[in-house]
Write a protein that holds these residues in place. Sequence first.
Motif, PDB file in Angstrom:
ATOM      1  N   PRO A  25       0.797  -1.227   0.000  1.00 18.70           N
ATOM      2  CA  PRO A  25       0.000   0.000   0.000  1.00 18.70           C
ATOM      3  C   PRO A  25       0.833   1.283   0.000  1.00 18.70           C
ATOM      4  CG  PRO A  25      -0.783  -1.523   1.669  1.00 18.70           C
ATOM      5  CD  PRO A  25       0.515  -2.068   1.161  1.00 18.70           C
ATOM      6  N   THR A  26       0.396   2.218  -0.839  1.00 17.99           N
ATOM      7  CA  THR A  26       0.955   3.570  -0.824  1.00 17.99           C
ATOM      8  C   THR A  26      -0.212   4.548  -0.760  1.00 17.99           C
ATOM      9  OG1 THR A  26       0.953   3.743  -3.229  1.00 17.99           O
ATOM     10  CG2 THR A  26       2.974   2.909  -2.202  1.00 17.99           C
ATOM     11  N   LYS A  27      -0.004   5.672  -0.105  1.00 18.20           N
ATOM     12  CA  LYS A  27      -1.084   6.654   0.082  1.00 18.20           C
ATOM     13  C   LYS A  27      -1.694   7.105  -1.235  1.00 18.20           C
ATOM     14  CE  LYS A  27       0.190   8.568   4.519  1.00 18.20           C
ATOM     15  NZ  LYS A  27       0.572   9.734   5.294  1.00 18.20           N
ATOM     16  N   SER A  28      -0.903   7.088  -2.297  1.00 13.84           N
ATOM     17  CA  SER A  28      -1.402   7.561  -3.585  1.00 13.84           C
ATOM     18  C   SER A  28      -2.200   6.497  -4.342  1.00 13.84           C
ATOM     19  CB  SER A  28      -0.233   8.028  -4.452  1.00 13.84           C
ATOM     20  OG  SER A  28       0.657   6.952  -4.690  1.00 13.84           O
ATOM     21  N   GLU A  43      -0.966  -1.564   8.422  1.00 13.25           N
ATOM     22  CA  GLU A  43      -2.391  -1.250   8.393  1.00 13.25           C
ATOM     23  C   GLU A  43      -3.160  -2.188   7.476  1.00 13.25           C
ATOM     24  OE1 GLU A  43      -0.107   1.153   8.187  1.00 13.25           O
ATOM     25  OE2 GLU A  43      -0.543   2.642   9.711  1.00 13.25           O
ATOM     26  N   CYS A  44      -2.515  -2.621   6.392  1.00 10.58           N
ATOM     27  CA  CYS A  44      -3.160  -3.542   5.460  1.00 10.58           C
ATOM     28  C   CYS A  44      -3.459  -4.875   6.157  1.00 10.58           C
ATOM     29  CB  CYS A  44      -2.275  -3.767   4.241  1.00 10.58           C
ATOM     30  SG  CYS A  44      -3.008  -4.844   2.998  1.00 10.58           S
ATOM     31  N   VAL A  45      -2.493  -5.388   6.904  1.00 10.02           N
ATOM     32  CA  VAL A  45      -2.695  -6.640   7.638  1.00 10.02           C
ATOM     33  C   VAL A  45      -3.800  -6.463   8.674  1.00 10.02           C
ATOM     34  CG1 VAL A  45      -1.625  -8.275   9.235  1.00 10.02           C
ATOM     35  CG2 VAL A  45      -0.377  -7.497   7.210  1.00 10.02           C
ATOM     36  N   CYS A  54     -12.969 -12.091   6.585  1.00  4.38           N
ATOM     37  CA  CYS A  54     -11.685 -12.748   6.819  1.00  4.38           C
ATOM     38  C   CYS A  54     -11.841 -13.795   7.910  1.00  4.38           C
ATOM     39  CB  CYS A  54     -10.611 -11.744   7.200  1.00  4.38           C
ATOM     40  SG  CYS A  54      -9.005 -12.532   7.432  1.00  4.38           S
ATOM     41  N   LYS A  55     -12.209 -14.977   7.486  1.00  5.60           N
ATOM     42  CA  LYS A  55     -12.252 -16.100   8.414  1.00  5.60           C
ATOM     43  C   LYS A  55     -11.499 -17.234   7.751  1.00  5.60           C
ATOM     44  CE  LYS A  55     -16.629 -18.015   6.853  1.00  5.60           C
ATOM     45  NZ  LYS A  55     -17.834 -18.662   7.245  1.00  5.60           N
ATOM     46  N   PHE A  56     -10.860 -18.046   8.548  1.00 12.07           N
ATOM     47  CA  PHE A  56     -10.014 -19.080   7.986  1.00 12.07           C
ATOM     48  C   PHE A  56     -10.753 -20.374   7.691  1.00 12.07           C
ATOM     49  CE2 PHE A  56      -7.018 -16.467  10.495  1.00 12.07           C
ATOM     50  CZ  PHE A  56      -6.333 -15.941   9.407  1.00 12.07           C
ATOM     51  N   ASP A  57     -11.756 -20.691   8.479  1.00 11.73           N
ATOM     52  CA  ASP A  57     -12.478 -21.934   8.257  1.00 11.73           C
ATOM     53  C   ASP A  57     -13.511 -21.720   7.151  1.00 11.73           C
ATOM     54  OD1 ASP A  57     -13.795 -24.324   8.222  1.00 11.73           O
ATOM     55  OD2 ASP A  57     -14.395 -24.284  10.315  1.00 11.73           O
ATOM     56  N   ARG A  58     -13.165 -22.143   5.968  1.00  8.23           N
ATOM     57  CA  ARG A  58     -14.033 -22.002   4.797  1.00  8.23           C
ATOM     58  C   ARG A  58     -14.596 -23.345   4.358  1.00  8.23           C
ATOM     59  NH1 ARG A  58     -15.029 -16.657   3.121  1.00  8.23           N
ATOM     60  NH2 ARG A  58     -13.405 -15.414   4.071  1.00  8.23           N
TER      61      ARG A  58
END
Length: 158
Positions: A25-28, A43-45, A54-58
């Motif tokens: 990620p970049t601000k632009s 922040e992305c994580v 975002c759940k792991f058990d699919r």
Amino acid sequence: FHTGYLVCIPDVMRGQAWPPDNMPPTKSGKFPKGIEPFDGMDECVTWIMSHPTCKFDRSDELKQVKDYLKEKHGITGKVGAVGMCWGGKVCFLAAAEDGLVDAIATCHGSLVDKTDAQKVKVPVCMLDSKEEPESYKTEVRPVLMEKKFASFNYFKDF
């Protein structure tokens, strides 16, 4: 079907995935709706881990995909799963379910641990970057190499 394979990619982020052209990620760059622009991965994580999808058990969704492949396309053969980043954890959890998948592959898989490896019931391909935790080599891989299918496992570091 020209090669005998069918790929099915479910939208696990429900149309709200991180824009691929803004990684890292970049601000632009582009950001998902409601996210203040920032630089860097921290922040992305945080966004990924707090995202409602975002759940792991699919397992339930993967069962639906498998049913879809059978009902709509007559696919009754082997099914594999490939996961990138946190999708690697999704694959490891799927590999612990009886009959859900026949093999898994992870590309720069994240958040995988020894406990996940102990539960795996199918061959594993791990394509890891140099940024993966050392525990992948010292804890996860050794457990996988003790499995009855160890000769089918494949590990590669990039």
